[in-house]
Design a protein around this motif. Structure first.
Motif, mmCIF file in Angstrom:
data_model
loop_
_atom_site.group_PDB
_atom_site.id
_atom_site.type_symbol
_atom_site.label_atom_id
_atom_site.label_comp_id
_atom_site.label_asym_id
_atom_site.label_seq_id
_atom_site.Cartn_x
_atom_site.Cartn_y
_atom_site.Cartn_z
ATOM 1 N N ARG A 140 0.700 -1.324 -0.102
ATOM 2 C CA ARG A 140 0.067 -0.088 -0.051
ATOM 3 C C ARG A 140 0.780 1.136 -0.042
ATOM 4 N N PHE A 141 2.239 1.424 0.745
ATOM 5 C CA PHE A 141 2.692 2.284 0.906
ATOM 6 C C PHE A 141 3.521 2.967 -0.524
ATOM 7 N N LEU A 142 3.918 2.063 -1.191
ATOM 8 C CA LEU A 142 4.765 2.309 -2.567
ATOM 9 C C LEU A 142 3.858 3.405 -3.318
ATOM 10 N N PRO A 143 2.637 3.115 -3.703
ATOM 11 C CA PRO A 143 1.883 3.875 -4.509
ATOM 12 C C PRO A 143 1.521 5.327 -4.160
ATOM 13 N N VAL A 144 1.294 5.047 -2.609
ATOM 14 C CA VAL A 144 1.070 6.403 -1.857
ATOM 15 C C VAL A 144 2.347 7.618 -2.326
ATOM 16 N N ALA A 145 3.514 6.835 -1.912
ATOM 17 C CA ALA A 145 4.808 7.522 -1.918
ATOM 18 C C ALA A 145 5.066 8.247 -3.458
ATOM 19 N N ILE A 146 4.735 7.312 -4.454
ATOM 20 C CA ILE A 146 5.007 7.785 -5.923
ATOM 21 C C ILE A 146 4.095 8.690 -6.256
ATOM 22 N N ILE A 147 2.771 8.374 -6.037
ATOM 23 C CA ILE A 147 1.784 9.562 -6.580
ATOM 24 C C ILE A 147 1.847 10.726 -5.642
ATOM 25 N N SER A 148 2.096 10.778 -4.507
ATOM 26 C CA SER A 148 2.215 12.148 -3.600
ATOM 27 C C SER A 148 3.240 12.675 -4.273
ATOM 28 N N ALA A 149 4.334 12.163 -4.709
ATOM 29 C CA ALA A 149 5.597 12.872 -5.345
ATOM 30 C C ALA A 149 5.352 13.644 -6.529
ATOM 31 N N ALA A 150 4.538 12.678 -7.319
ATOM 32 C CA ALA A 150 4.039 13.393 -8.649
ATOM 33 C C ALA A 150 3.149 14.549 -8.610
ATOM 34 N N ILE A 151 2.249 14.663 -7.557
ATOM 35 C CA ILE A 151 1.324 15.603 -7.200
ATOM 36 C C ILE A 151 2.187 17.017 -6.963
ATOM 37 N N ALA A 152 3.184 16.649 -5.789
ATOM 38 C CA ALA A 152 4.065 17.951 -5.264
ATOM 39 C C ALA A 152 4.807 18.296 -6.268
ATOM 40 N N PHE A 153 5.130 17.583 -7.300
ATOM 41 C CA PHE A 153 5.984 18.269 -8.410
ATOM 42 C C PHE A 153 5.163 19.106 -9.239
ATOM 43 N N THR A 363 0.003 16.473 2.445
ATOM 44 C CA THR A 363 -1.386 16.353 2.210
ATOM 45 C C THR A 363 -1.771 15.300 1.216
ATOM 46 N N SER A 364 -1.230 15.082 0.071
ATOM 47 C CA SER A 364 -1.441 13.948 -0.769
ATOM 48 C C SER A 364 -1.425 12.775 -0.081
ATOM 49 N N ALA A 365 -0.061 12.634 0.712
ATOM 50 C CA ALA A 365 0.092 11.261 1.296
ATOM 51 C C ALA A 365 -0.759 11.092 2.423
ATOM 52 N N ALA A 380 1.209 10.226 5.973
ATOM 53 C CA ALA A 380 2.039 11.627 5.800
ATOM 54 C C ALA A 380 3.232 12.208 6.020
ATOM 55 N N ILE A 381 3.815 11.270 6.916
ATOM 56 C CA ILE A 381 4.972 11.382 7.513
ATOM 57 C C ILE A 381 6.111 10.634 6.700
ATOM 58 N N THR A 382 5.896 9.443 6.266
ATOM 59 C CA THR A 382 6.716 8.593 5.670
ATOM 60 C C THR A 382 6.762 8.882 4.116
ATOM 61 N N ALA A 383 5.789 8.881 3.321
ATOM 62 C CA ALA A 383 5.588 9.142 2.070
ATOM 63 C C ALA A 383 5.467 10.686 1.867
ATOM 64 N N GLY A 384 5.320 11.442 2.703
ATOM 65 C CA GLY A 384 5.193 12.858 2.334
ATOM 66 C C GLY A 384 6.376 13.544 3.046
ATOM 67 N N PHE A 385 6.495 13.859 4.457
ATOM 68 C CA PHE A 385 7.592 14.984 4.938
ATOM 69 C C PHE A 385 8.616 14.223 4.472
ATOM 70 N N ILE A 386 8.873 12.925 4.699
ATOM 71 C CA ILE A 386 10.100 11.997 4.564
ATOM 72 C C ILE A 386 10.806 12.229 3.056
ATOM 73 N N ASP A 387 9.783 12.461 2.140
ATOM 74 C CA ASP A 387 10.467 12.635 0.828
ATOM 75 C C ASP A 387 10.993 14.035 0.359
ATOM 76 N N ASN A 388 11.231 15.024 1.451
ATOM 77 C CA ASN A 388 11.552 16.404 1.256
ATOM 78 C C ASN A 388 12.501 16.355 2.330
ATOM 79 N N SER A 389 13.104 15.423 2.726
ATOM 80 C CA SER A 389 14.022 15.482 3.690
ATOM 81 C C SER A 389 15.425 15.151 3.254
ATOM 82 N N MET A 390 16.519 15.425 3.946
ATOM 83 C CA MET A 390 17.939 15.192 3.456
ATOM 84 C C MET A 390 18.209 13.759 3.404
ATOM 85 N N GLY A 391 17.667 12.943 2.775
ATOM 86 C CA GLY A 391 18.080 11.374 2.714
ATOM 87 C C GLY A 391 18.115 10.788 4.203
ATOM 88 N N GLY A 392 19.331 9.920 4.498
ATOM 89 C CA GLY A 392 19.497 9.299 5.691
ATOM 90 C C GLY A 392 19.437 10.496 6.833
#
Length: 434
Positions: A140-153, A363-365, A380-392
């Protein structure tokens, strides 16, 4: 005289009962004095011990202060954010000698203590999960992460057009670096892609990409902290659990702890890390942590690792997390958060577009997570905020700010996967629109 001695002894006893990460206040003050004296006379050793001592002294007290100060505790990410930003501020005002910062940077990056910490965290987090929960949540997680990133872009590009900067400015200098997976895995390869495609200098492009990476990481930490607190009593909050249901994370029995299991767990984590490195040598275009995550998930899903070795890896990872997190945050603040770069490059347009990226992706996530059957706050945290963080670095900071370190596997999964996709998309984007 006896009364004075008793009063003095009573005062010291009361101060020692005032704990900072297990240290009594008197003992901590002594350690702090020793640290300051060693720094001032350049007696701090240029090795692992010197760097780790610096990180522990600063990290513990900064995390404690951040968790107690009213504004930081309630609105600015608490101890995790303070432990990250206070040392960065000391460096910005030249209150920490350059040689100390250099030693910490070497320890974290060249000596790869950050990788050591993340590998320990990933192996313990995944091997400590309920097997069924891991498999059902990952799908379930992977589609959420990818679609959320596309919407943010798309959102960043459109807002960039509205403020007169053009779609490409928002895409190239905000969306791609913010979602690229950090500095080493994101901004650096992005700058090389830009240089080869647009015939400029990689260093010049890198200097334009870094502010968005740093600012997005700061906003991601704050955002994750706010959302987890605002919705702390909501049905949308899984309190560290991705998937609703009866799933329970495996817990290591404290009575079963042994130093032998600690050593065995370190060997298990080390072996998994080395297999990831070997696979990266064979397939260089895939990030080593991507291989590590996949490998641990496969091992957990197929039950290939006997329970004793699983427990040992969990014991090792939890030991590292509980003893090193605050120190690591301080080290990252000292060596990896460059406020000089941020303050010299910041504009209202950049701030606005980074905020758009953070709000759009989280919000998308949140809503997609609900749609896909995940807890929205965790999504929202793992597929959203985390995808705008500095990697590890950013993953650890964001998860520490919202007290969800057990979600490191999903954080790394989303960050590394979306980061890799971002690099590929950036190349195509420049080819057609650059």
């Amino acid at each position: 005289m006896n009364n004075e001695k008793q009063n003095s002894s009573s005062l010291i006893s009361r101060l020692e009962n005032f704990k900072i990460d297990g240290f009594g206040l008197v003992f901590y003050a002594i350690i702090g004095i020793i640290f300051v004296a060693a720094v001032l006379i350049h007696a701090l050793p240029n090795d692992i011990l010197g760097a780790l001592f610096t990180m522990v002294v600063l990290g513990n007290v900064c995390y404690f202060l951040g968790s107690k100060l009213p504004i930081f505790r309630s609105y600015l990410g608490g101890g995790a954010f303070f432990a990250l930003m206070a040392p960065a501020t000391l460096v910005f005002f030249h209150l920490i000698p350059t040689y100390v910062v250099s030693d910490v940077h070497t320890f974290l990056s060249t000596d790869n203590f950050l990788n050591f910490y993340i590998v320990a965290l990933i192996t313990s987090a995944i091997l400590g999960m309920n097997r069924d929960m891991l498999l059902k949540a990952a799908v379930r997680f992977l589609p959420v992460a990818i679609i959320s990133a596309a919407i943010a872009f798309v959102a960043v590009g459109l807002v960039s057009m509205l403020i007169g900067k053009g779609f490409s400015y928002g895409a190239l200098y905000v969306a791609f670096p913010a979602m690229g997976g950090g500095v080493g895995a994101g901004a650096v390869p992005l700058s090389k892609i830009y240089a080869s495609s647009m015939h400029g200098a990689a260093a010049g492009y890198f200097s334009h990409l870094l502010p968005a990476v740093i600012l997005a990481n700061i906003f991601a930490i704050l955002g994750a902290s706010w959302v987890s607190k605002l919705l702390s009593n909501s049905k949308y909050n899984g309190h560290g659990q991705m998937l609703p249901g009866e799933f329970k994370a495996s817990k290591t029995d404290a009575s079963a702890f042994s130093f032998t299991k600690l050593g065995v767990g370190m060997a298990v984590a080390g072996a998994i890390y080395l297999v990831g490195e070997i696979l990266t040598k064979l397939v260089p275009m895939v990030n080593d942590f991507a291989f590590i995550i996949i490998l641990v998930i496969v091992l957990k899903a197929t039950s290939l690792i006997p329970k004793y070795y699983e427990e040992s890896a969990v014991t090792f990872g939890q030991s590292v997390t509980k003893t090193c997190t605050h120190a690591l945050l301080a080290g990252m603040g000292l060596a990896m958060v460059d406020l000089n770069v941020l303050t010299s490059s910041i504009t209202w347009q950049l701030v606005l577009l980074v905020l758009v990226s953070i709000v759009a992706i989280s919000t998308s996530a949140f809503f997609l997570g609900k749609l896909f059957g995940l807890y929205p706050v965790e999504a929202a945290i793992t597929a959203g905020f985390i995808d705008n963080s500095m990697g590890g670095t950013g993953n650890v900071s964001v998860l520490a700010a919202c007290d969800r370190m057990q979600l490191i596997a999903f954080a790394q999964m989303g960050n590394r996967l979306c980061g890799a996709i971002t690099l590929v998309v950036s190349g195509f984007y420049i080819a057609f629109f650059g």
